[in-house]
Design an enzyme around this catalytic site. Structure first.
Site, short mmCIF file in Angstrom:
data_model
loop_
_atom_site.label_atom_id
_atom_site.label_comp_id
_atom_site.label_asym_id
_atom_site.label_seq_id
_atom_site.Cartn_x
_atom_site.Cartn_y
_atom_site.Cartn_z
CE LYS A 154 -0.42 -0.41 5.06
NZ LYS A 154 -1.02 -0.95 6.11
CE1 TYR A 206 11.14 31.74 3.64
CE2 TYR A 206 11.32 29.52 3.50
CZ TYR A 206 11.09 30.59 2.94
OH TYR A 206 10.77 30.68 1.52
C1 LIG Z 1 -0.42 -1.69 7.06
C2 LIG Z 1 -0.92 -3.21 7.36
C3 LIG Z 1 0.02 -4.14 7.63
C4 LIG Z 1 1.30 -4.19 7.38
O1 LIG Z 1 1.83 -3.60 8.58
P1 LIG Z 1 3.43 -3.51 8.91
O2 LIG Z 1 3.31 -2.81 10.34
O3 LIG Z 1 3.90 -2.34 7.98
O4 LIG Z 1 4.13 -4.81 8.90
C5 LIG Z 1 -0.69 -5.48 7.75
N1 LIG Z 1 -2.22 -5.58 7.69
C6 LIG Z 1 -2.85 -4.45 7.59
C7 LIG Z 1 -4.42 -4.82 7.75
C8 LIG Z 1 -2.37 -3.08 7.64
O5 LIG Z 1 -3.29 -2.18 7.24
#
Ligand SMILES: *Cc1c(COP(=O)(O)O)cnc(C)c1O
Length: 363
Positions: free
Chosen positions: A37, A256
């Protein structure tokens, strides 16, 4: 070809991603999924997905339908691609994606579609056991356990849940979630495979093992065991060239808000990357870059497109030299996150799109 003298180079080591995936699969005792993702945590879902697929990974998770469709284009027809946030029946445009069903309403919609045309709909069923975010809540779980016929019309590949505190191994919620998940999965979907651990969950021990772990961050080198040594390989290096070096007298200020006042004559090195490139503004005055392995302190505020460093102790640092903004000892995404009260996930997913991206290894 146009060359941009100030453009940074973001290098992603796909062999390290694959090595991390193999390591996690070995620890978990079965091939893991790959969580891609947010464009593969900012590193490129397509190249990372192709490298993992070539290494034998057959199941991928994304958050959005559009991420799933793009990943299908990149990977072809073979692997399972699962959309964590779900989608309406018929919305996936024949990309063959599997939705995660996050409520009884989702179950109803997809089951009804499957019953209507006699084609059971592939899907995952998400049971909330402690995140209170997505997934069937306790009441919905009880209703479904009492009337499992509501699942007719679905081809459930996995029943899943998600840990809230896997990175705190002693947190009592972990064991509670494991118990709730085991009980609810047995009552609702006996015989359906289970998917449980994220990256940190893989390190919690056998009570957290399942048919399919879902590591994300650890694939990309983020420490899944905070507080202990990082067992994963580093994946990302960001190097940005110095545009200018100037000398300022004691008393002059930098950037800044005149956020830094030179305590002596200071050589200021300016690089062309800033918070618009994911070099977070919270790092102002509290970060460093590496030059030939040595720490060069960040001075002043991080601006949108520029950041300034104190090169006084580095007479050999000249325009065109490259500073390592991310990567190297003491300068991992986790290290950088710790300097500005965030987590390595945010450092990676913030990485901008103005860098040249270079992939090494993989396929
Ligand atoms: C993002 C996510 C993962 C992966 O989690 P990590 O901590 O990055 O390993 C697994 N399951 C779900 C449902 C997630 O949203």
């Amino acid at each position: 070809m146009v060359t941009d003298a100030g453009q940074g180079v973001l290098t992603v080591d796909l062999d390290a991603v694959v090595a991390n995936w193999r390591d996690l699969s070995a620890r978990h005792g079965a091939p893991c999924a790959g969580v891609l993702k947010a464009d593969g945590y900012g590193l490129g879902a397509a190249p990372v997905g192709r490298a993992l697929h070539a290494a034998g990974c057959r199941t991928f998770f994304v958050a959005h339908l559009i991420e799933g469709m793009a990943l299908r284009d990149a990977l072809g027809a073979g692997p399972a691609i699962i959309v964590l946030n779900g989608f309406a029946p018929g919305a996936d445009g024949q990309a063959g994606l599997w939705p995660v069903l996050n409520s009884l309403g989702d179950v109803e919609a997809h089951a009804t579609a499957g019953r209507a045309d006699g084609l059971p709909r592939p899907a995952l069923l998400h049971l909330d056991t402690g995140m209170s975010r997505l997934g069937l809540d306790a009441g919905e779980q009880a209703a479904l356990a009492a009337d499992r016929a509501r699942l007719a019309g679905l081809d459930l590949h996995f029943v899943m849940t998600h840990l809230a505190c896997a990175d705190y191994p002693t947190h009592p919620l972990n064991a509670r979630q494991a118990q709730r998940f085991a009980a609810a999965a047995a009552a609702i979907a006996p015989g359906v495979k289970r998917s449980f651990a994220n990256s940190s969950g893989i390190f919690l021990g056998p009570d957290y093992a399942s048919d399919l772990a879902r590591p994300g961050c650890a694939l990309y080198g983020i420490n899944p065991t905070p507080g202990a040594a990082n067992p994963m390989r580093q994946v990302v290096v960001l190097e940005v060239p110095v545009l200018q070096v100037r000398e300022i007298p004691a008393g002059d200020t930098v950037g800044y808000g005149a956020g830094y006042t030179a305590p002596r004559n200071v050589r200021v090195a300016t690089v062309a990357a800033g918070y618009a490139d994911g070099y977070l503004r919270g790092l102002s005055g509290r970060s460093l870059a590496l030059f030939q392995g040595r720490a060069v302190p960040l001075i002043g505020r991080v601006s949108m497109d520029l950041t300034t460093f104190d090169a006084t102790d580095f007479p050999e640092l000249r325009p065109g030299c490259r500073l390592m903004l991310v990567g190297g000892p003491g300068n991992t995404p986790d290290d950088i996150a710790a300097r500005c009260d965030t987590i390595g996930y945010e450092v990676l997913t913030s990485l901008g799109h103005r860098y040249q991206r270079r992939y090494i290894g993989g396929v």
